[in-house]
Design a protein around this motif. Structure first.
Motif, mmCIF file in Angstrom:
data_model
loop_
_atom_site.group_PDB
_atom_site.id
_atom_site.type_symbol
_atom_site.label_atom_id
_atom_site.label_comp_id
_atom_site.label_asym_id
_atom_site.label_seq_id
_atom_site.Cartn_x
_atom_site.Cartn_y
_atom_site.Cartn_z
ATOM 1 N N UNK A 34 18.110 49.989 72.652
ATOM 2 C CA UNK A 34 18.520 51.113 71.803
ATOM 3 C C UNK A 34 17.488 51.427 70.730
ATOM 4 N N UNK A 35 16.799 50.402 70.218
ATOM 5 C CA UNK A 35 15.719 50.622 69.249
ATOM 6 C C UNK A 35 16.190 51.482 68.074
ATOM 7 N N UNK A 36 17.305 51.081 67.460
ATOM 8 C CA UNK A 36 17.838 51.792 66.304
ATOM 9 C C UNK A 36 17.959 50.831 65.126
ATOM 10 N N UNK A 37 17.513 51.256 63.917
ATOM 11 C CA UNK A 37 17.590 50.363 62.760
ATOM 12 C C UNK A 37 19.008 49.888 62.463
ATOM 13 N N UNK A 38 20.014 50.751 62.662
ATOM 14 C CA UNK A 38 21.393 50.353 62.380
ATOM 15 C C UNK A 38 21.825 49.202 63.280
ATOM 16 N N UNK A 39 21.425 49.249 64.548
ATOM 17 C CA UNK A 39 21.746 48.169 65.487
ATOM 18 C C UNK A 39 21.059 46.875 65.061
ATOM 19 N N UNK A 40 19.804 46.980 64.659
ATOM 20 C CA UNK A 40 19.060 45.789 64.237
ATOM 21 C C UNK A 40 19.673 45.160 62.992
ATOM 22 N N UNK A 41 20.015 45.989 62.010
ATOM 23 C CA UNK A 41 20.618 45.471 60.766
ATOM 24 C C UNK A 41 21.962 44.812 61.065
ATOM 25 N N UNK A 42 22.752 45.426 61.944
ATOM 26 C CA UNK A 42 24.047 44.841 62.316
ATOM 27 C C UNK A 42 23.865 43.472 62.956
ATOM 28 N N UNK A 43 22.895 43.345 63.847
ATOM 29 C CA UNK A 43 22.667 42.067 64.526
ATOM 30 C C UNK A 43 22.149 41.022 63.541
ATOM 31 N N UNK A 44 21.250 41.410 62.657
ATOM 32 C CA UNK A 44 20.701 40.452 61.688
ATOM 33 C C UNK A 44 21.804 39.832 60.845
ATOM 34 N N UNK A 45 22.683 40.667 60.294
ATOM 35 C CA UNK A 45 23.724 40.160 59.396
ATOM 36 C C UNK A 45 24.833 39.433 60.150
ATOM 37 N N UNK A 46 25.247 39.967 61.288
ATOM 38 C CA UNK A 46 26.356 39.333 62.005
ATOM 39 C C UNK A 46 25.933 38.022 62.659
ATOM 40 N N UNK A 47 24.756 37.990 63.259
ATOM 41 C CA UNK A 47 24.281 36.743 63.850
ATOM 42 C C UNK A 47 23.992 35.703 62.785
ATOM 43 N N UNK A 48 23.465 36.149 61.648
ATOM 44 C CA UNK A 48 23.246 35.220 60.550
ATOM 45 C C UNK A 48 24.548 34.656 60.021
ATOM 46 N N UNK A 49 25.561 35.522 59.862
ATOM 47 C CA UNK A 49 26.866 35.058 59.387
ATOM 48 C C UNK A 49 27.517 34.111 60.390
ATOM 49 N N UNK A 50 27.371 34.401 61.679
ATOM 50 C CA UNK A 50 27.945 33.532 62.707
ATOM 51 C C UNK A 50 27.281 32.154 62.688
ATOM 52 N N UNK A 51 25.965 32.133 62.534
ATOM 53 C CA UNK A 51 25.238 30.861 62.514
ATOM 54 C C UNK A 51 25.566 30.049 61.269
ATOM 55 N N UNK A 52 25.685 30.732 60.126
ATOM 56 C CA UNK A 52 25.926 30.023 58.870
ATOM 57 C C UNK A 52 27.385 29.612 58.708
ATOM 58 N N UNK A 53 28.312 30.514 59.003
ATOM 59 C CA UNK A 53 29.729 30.253 58.734
ATOM 60 C C UNK A 53 30.390 29.475 59.862
ATOM 61 N N UNK A 54 30.232 29.947 61.075
ATOM 62 C CA UNK A 54 30.855 29.257 62.199
ATOM 63 C C UNK A 54 30.033 28.049 62.632
ATOM 64 N N UNK A 55 28.717 28.216 62.682
ATOM 65 C CA UNK A 55 27.854 27.107 63.072
ATOM 66 C C UNK A 55 27.661 26.077 61.975
ATOM 67 N N UNK A 56 27.947 26.477 60.721
ATOM 68 C CA UNK A 56 27.845 25.573 59.562
ATOM 69 C C UNK A 56 26.430 25.017 59.401
ATOM 70 N N UNK A 57 25.460 25.867 59.638
ATOM 71 C CA UNK A 57 24.071 25.499 59.403
ATOM 72 C C UNK A 57 23.755 25.709 57.925
ATOM 73 N N UNK A 58 23.095 24.769 57.246
ATOM 74 C CA UNK A 58 22.728 24.981 55.837
ATOM 75 C C UNK A 58 21.893 26.241 55.662
ATOM 76 N N UNK A 59 22.240 27.014 54.654
ATOM 77 C CA UNK A 59 21.566 28.302 54.496
ATOM 78 C C UNK A 59 20.080 28.139 54.179
ATOM 79 N N UNK A 60 19.714 27.071 53.479
ATOM 80 C CA UNK A 60 18.294 26.847 53.202
ATOM 81 C C UNK A 60 17.521 26.591 54.494
#
Length: 253
Positions: A34-60
Motif C-alpha cells: 500500500x505504501x501509505x504513511x497512515x498504514x506505516x504509522x498504524x503498524x509502528x504503534x500497534x506492533x510496538x504496543x503488542x510487543x511491549x504490553x502483551x510480549x512484556x518486553x522492556x521498553x528500553x
C-alpha cells in the motif's frame, strides 16, 4: 544476543508460532504493497504496543533494538532527499564551496515515506522475533516444505554467530589486557590479528561442533523438540481484526 532470551520469556511465547509468523509477514507485505504513511504509522504503534504490553518486553530493550537499523535508514533517507548540483535548482539550496546541496520537497516526502515504511517493517519483524524462538521458526519453515538443507543451515548459521561473537569478545579482552589498544596504530594491528585468529578459531570450532553432532547420532537431519500450541480462538480473532483494520486504513486514507 538477547533476542532469544526475550523470545523465551515473552508473554506471547504460548501463541502459535505459525500464526505469529503469518501476522508479521502479511503485515509487512501490506505495508510494502500500500505504501501509505497512515498504514506505516498504524503498524509502528500497534506492533510496538503488542510487543511491549502483551510480549512484556522492556521498553528500553525494545527502543535499543529499534535504533540498531536507525543509522542505515537515516543515511538511506538522506541519499533519497539530498541531491548535489552546480546550480541552486532545488526548493532549498545550501552552497558548499564549488557545488550546491539541493533539497526538493518531493524527495523529502519520499524519504519520509520510505523511513516510515522501513520502521513499520522492523516493528512487525521484531514482534515475531522477540516472541518466537528460532527453533519454533525453523519448525514452521519445515512445515511449509522449504528445503530441509536450507532450513537447517539457517539454524546452524544463526547459532554459530553467537559462538563467534563470544570468541571475538574473549580475544578483545585478551588484547586489552596486553595493552593492545593503547594507541590507534596498535588498535588497528590488534584488530587485524583478531580477525585472522578468529577465522582459524572458527574453523577449529566448526570441526569440534561437527564431531559433537556426530557423537550424538547426527545422520544429516536435525530434529527439534517442540510444544504443540494450536492457535486459540482469541488469537485468531485478534489477527483477523488487526488485518481488517489495517486494510480499512489503507483503503480509506
Amino acid at each position: 544476543m538477547k533476542i532469544d532470551y526475550y523470545a523465551y520469556r515473552s508473554g506471547m511465547r504460548c501463541w502459535n508460532a505459525g500464526l505469529k509468523m503469518f501476522l508479521a509477514v502479511i503485515t509487512l507485505c501490506l505495508v510494502i504493497a500500500f505504501d501509505k504513511p497512515a498504514v506505516s504509522v498504524y503498524v509502528i504503534f500497534t506492533m510496538g504496543a503488542l510487543t511491549l504490553m502483551k510480549g512484556k518486553i522492556p521498553w528500553k530493550a525494545y527502543i535499543h533494538f529499534m535504533t540498531v537499523p536507525l543509522a542505515f535508514m537515516v543515511f538511506s533517507g538522506a541519499a533519497i532527499a539530498v541531491e548535489f548540483g552546480r546550480a541552486p535548482l532545488g526548493d532549498w539550496n545550501l552552497p558548499v564551496h564549488f557545488f550546491w546541496i539541493c533539497l526538493y520537497q518531493e524527495n523529502l516526502v519520499l524519504a519520509g515515506r520510505v523511513f516510515l515504511k522501513a520502521m513499520a517493517g522492523m516493528s512487525a519483524l521484531y514482534m515475531m522475533s522477540l516472541a518466537t524462538p528460532v527453533s519454533e521458526l525453523v519448525l514452521v519453515l519445515q512445515r511449509l516444505h522449504l528445503p530441509r538443507l536450507l532450513v537447517e543451515l539457517m539454524n546452524l548459521i544463526y547459532r554459530y554467530i553467537f559462538i563467534l561473537i563470544d570468541v571475538s569478545e574473549q580475544m578483545q579482552i585478551a588484547a586489552k589486557a596486553r595493552l593492545g589498544c593503547h594507541s590507534f596504530r596498535q588498535s588497528c594491528k590488534s584488530f587485524a590479528q583478531i580477525a585472522g585468529n578468529l577465522f582459524l578459531v572458527s574453523l577449529k570450532k566448526a570441526n569440534a561442533y561437527y564431531d559433537a553432532l556426530l557423537s550424538r547420532g547426527y545422520d544429516g537431519k536435525l530434529e527439534f523438540l517442540s510444544e504443540e500450541n494450536p492457535p486459540a480462538g482469541g488469537q485468531l480473532v485478534f489477527t483477523g481484526l488487526y488485518l481488517l483494520i489495517l486494510l480499512g486504513i489503507a483503503v480509506i486514507v
